[in-house]
Write a protein that holds these residues in place. Structure first.
Motif, short mmCIF file in Angstrom:
data_model
loop_
_atom_site.label_atom_id
_atom_site.label_comp_id
_atom_site.label_asym_id
_atom_site.label_seq_id
_atom_site.Cartn_x
_atom_site.Cartn_y
_atom_site.Cartn_z
N LYS A 90 0.84 -1.19 0.00
CA LYS A 90 0.00 0.00 0.00
C LYS A 90 0.88 1.24 0.00
O LYS A 90 1.72 1.43 0.88
CB LYS A 90 -0.91 0.01 1.23
N LYS A 91 0.67 2.09 -0.96
CA LYS A 91 1.46 3.31 -1.07
C LYS A 91 0.77 4.44 -0.31
O LYS A 91 -0.45 4.50 -0.25
CB LYS A 91 1.62 3.71 -2.55
N LYS A 92 1.54 5.34 0.22
CA LYS A 92 0.98 6.43 1.02
C LYS A 92 0.78 7.70 0.20
O LYS A 92 0.22 8.67 0.69
CB LYS A 92 1.88 6.73 2.21
N ARG A 93 1.27 7.71 -1.02
CA ARG A 93 1.12 8.91 -1.85
C ARG A 93 0.57 8.54 -3.22
O ARG A 93 0.86 7.48 -3.76
CB ARG A 93 2.48 9.60 -2.03
N LYS A 94 -0.18 9.46 -3.80
CA LYS A 94 -0.73 9.27 -5.14
C LYS A 94 0.32 9.63 -6.17
O LYS A 94 1.38 10.19 -5.85
CB LYS A 94 -1.95 10.18 -5.34
N MET A 95 0.03 9.36 -7.43
CA MET A 95 0.94 9.72 -8.52
C MET A 95 1.14 11.23 -8.56
O MET A 95 2.21 11.73 -8.90
CB MET A 95 0.39 9.25 -9.87
N SER A 96 0.09 11.98 -8.19
CA SER A 96 0.17 13.43 -8.22
C SER A 96 0.96 14.01 -7.05
O SER A 96 1.29 15.17 -7.04
CB SER A 96 -1.25 14.02 -8.20
N GLY A 97 1.25 13.15 -6.04
CA GLY A 97 1.99 13.61 -4.87
C GLY A 97 1.11 13.84 -3.67
O GLY A 97 1.59 14.07 -2.57
N GLY A 98 -0.23 13.78 -3.87
CA GLY A 98 -1.15 13.96 -2.74
C GLY A 98 -1.15 12.74 -1.83
O GLY A 98 -0.77 11.64 -2.23
N ARG A 99 -1.60 12.96 -0.59
CA ARG A 99 -1.62 11.85 0.37
C ARG A 99 -2.83 10.95 0.12
O ARG A 99 -3.89 11.40 -0.27
CB ARG A 99 -1.65 12.37 1.81
N ARG A 100 -2.67 9.67 0.37
CA ARG A 100 -3.74 8.69 0.21
C ARG A 100 -4.12 8.16 1.59
O ARG A 100 -3.24 7.87 2.39
CB ARG A 100 -3.24 7.55 -0.67
N LYS A 101 -5.41 8.05 1.87
CA LYS A 101 -5.87 7.48 3.13
C LYS A 101 -5.87 5.96 2.98
O LYS A 101 -6.49 5.42 2.07
CB LYS A 101 -7.27 7.96 3.47
N LEU A 102 -5.17 5.27 3.89
CA LEU A 102 -5.14 3.81 3.83
C LEU A 102 -6.47 3.25 4.32
O LEU A 102 -7.02 3.71 5.32
CB LEU A 102 -3.99 3.28 4.69
N SER A 103 -7.00 2.29 3.60
CA SER A 103 -8.29 1.73 3.95
C SER A 103 -8.20 0.69 5.05
O SER A 103 -9.21 0.29 5.62
CB SER A 103 -8.93 1.09 2.71
N ARG A 104 -7.01 0.22 5.35
CA ARG A 104 -6.84 -0.79 6.39
C ARG A 104 -5.43 -0.72 6.96
O ARG A 104 -4.57 -0.04 6.41
CB ARG A 104 -7.10 -2.18 5.84
N GLY A 105 -5.21 -1.43 8.03
CA GLY A 105 -3.88 -1.47 8.65
C GLY A 105 -3.01 -2.58 8.09
O GLY A 105 -3.32 -3.18 7.07
N LYS A 106 -1.95 -2.87 8.80
CA LYS A 106 -1.03 -3.93 8.37
C LYS A 106 -1.62 -5.29 8.72
O LYS A 106 -2.37 -5.43 9.66
CB LYS A 106 0.32 -3.75 9.07
N ARG A 107 -1.23 -6.31 7.96
CA ARG A 107 -1.70 -7.68 8.20
C ARG A 107 -0.51 -8.58 8.49
O ARG A 107 0.60 -8.34 8.00
CB ARG A 107 -2.44 -8.22 6.97
N SER A 108 -0.74 -9.62 9.28
CA SER A 108 0.37 -10.49 9.68
C SER A 108 0.95 -11.26 8.49
O SER A 108 2.13 -11.61 8.50
CB SER A 108 -0.08 -11.47 10.76
N PHE A 109 0.14 -11.54 7.45
CA PHE A 109 0.67 -12.27 6.30
C PHE A 109 1.58 -11.40 5.43
O PHE A 109 2.25 -11.89 4.53
CB PHE A 109 -0.44 -12.89 5.45
N GLU A 110 1.61 -10.10 5.70
CA GLU A 110 2.52 -9.20 4.98
C GLU A 110 3.85 -9.03 5.71
O GLU A 110 4.72 -8.31 5.24
CB GLU A 110 1.85 -7.83 4.82
N MET A 111 4.00 -9.68 6.85
CA MET A 111 5.21 -9.56 7.64
C MET A 111 6.36 -10.33 7.03
O MET A 111 6.17 -11.40 6.46
CB MET A 111 4.96 -10.10 9.05
N GLY A 112 7.55 -9.79 7.16
CA GLY A 112 8.75 -10.48 6.72
C GLY A 112 9.72 -10.61 7.88
O GLY A 112 9.43 -10.18 9.00
N LYS A 113 10.87 -11.21 7.63
CA LYS A 113 11.88 -11.37 8.67
C LYS A 113 13.23 -10.90 8.16
O LYS A 113 13.45 -10.77 6.96
CB LYS A 113 11.96 -12.84 9.10
N GLU A 114 14.15 -10.68 9.09
CA GLU A 114 15.51 -10.29 8.72
C GLU A 114 16.18 -11.41 7.95
O GLU A 114 15.96 -12.58 8.24
CB GLU A 114 16.33 -9.99 9.98
#
Length: 130
Positions: free
Chosen positions: A8-32
Motif C-alpha cells: 500500500k502506497k501512502k502517496r498518489k501519482m500526483s503527490g497527494g496523500r492517500r488514506k489507507l483503507s486498512r492497517g497492516k496484516r500479519s501475512f505481509e510480515m517479513g523477517k531479517e
C-alpha cells in the motif's frame, strides 16, 4: 525485528496523500535475512507461512558441488569466497548467498541454492577457462 512487505502506497501519482483503507496484516510480515558465513555448521529453524518450517544456514564449511562434465556430485570443503555479486562487502566477510563464486578443494564453483532458505549449499563446478 519484523519487516512489513505490504504494497500500500501512502502517496498518489500526483503527490497527494492517500488514506489507507486498512492497517497492516500479519501475512505481509517479513523477517531479517540470514547471512550465511563460513564456519562450523550452525542452522536455525524458522516457522513460515502455513505452519511450515524453513531451515536457515547460519554457518557452513561444506558444499555439494556438481561437475557438469562428469555429472557427479560430491561434498567438498569450502576454502573461501571469491566473489559475491550481491554485495562487495560480502566478499571480505565471506558471506555466501545465491550466485556466489566460491573456491573449493576441487576447483571454483558457483552457488545455485538459496542458503538462507534451503538450509544447504549446492554449487556447480566452473570450467577452468572461466
Amino acid at each position: 525485528m519484523t519487516q512489513w512487505h505490504g504494497d500500500k502506497k501512502k502517496r498518489k501519482m500526483s503527490g497527494g496523500r492517500r488514506k489507507l483503507s486498512r492497517g497492516k496484516r500479519s501475512f505481509e510480515m517479513g523477517k531479517e535475512a540470514i547471512e550465511t558465513e563460513l564456519g562450523e555448521r550452525a542452522e536455525k529453524s524458522v516457522r513460515s507461512r502455513g505452519g511450515n518450517t524453513k531451515i536457515k544456514l547460519v554457518r557452513e564449511n561444506y558444499a555439494n558441488v556438481t561437475s557438469p562434465s562428469s555429472r557427479r556430485t560430491e561434498r567438498t570443503k569450502i576454502i573461501r569466497v571469491l566473489k559475491n555479486p550481491v554485495n562487495a562487502d560480502y566478499d571480505r566477510r565471506n558471506i555466501i548467498t545465491k550466485s556466489t563464486r566460491i573456491e573449493t578443494a576441487i576447483g571454483e564453483a558457483i552457488v545455485t541454492s538459496r542458503t538462507g532458505q534451503d538450509g544447504v549449499i549446492n554449487a556447480v563446478l566452473l570450467d577452468k577457462k572461466t
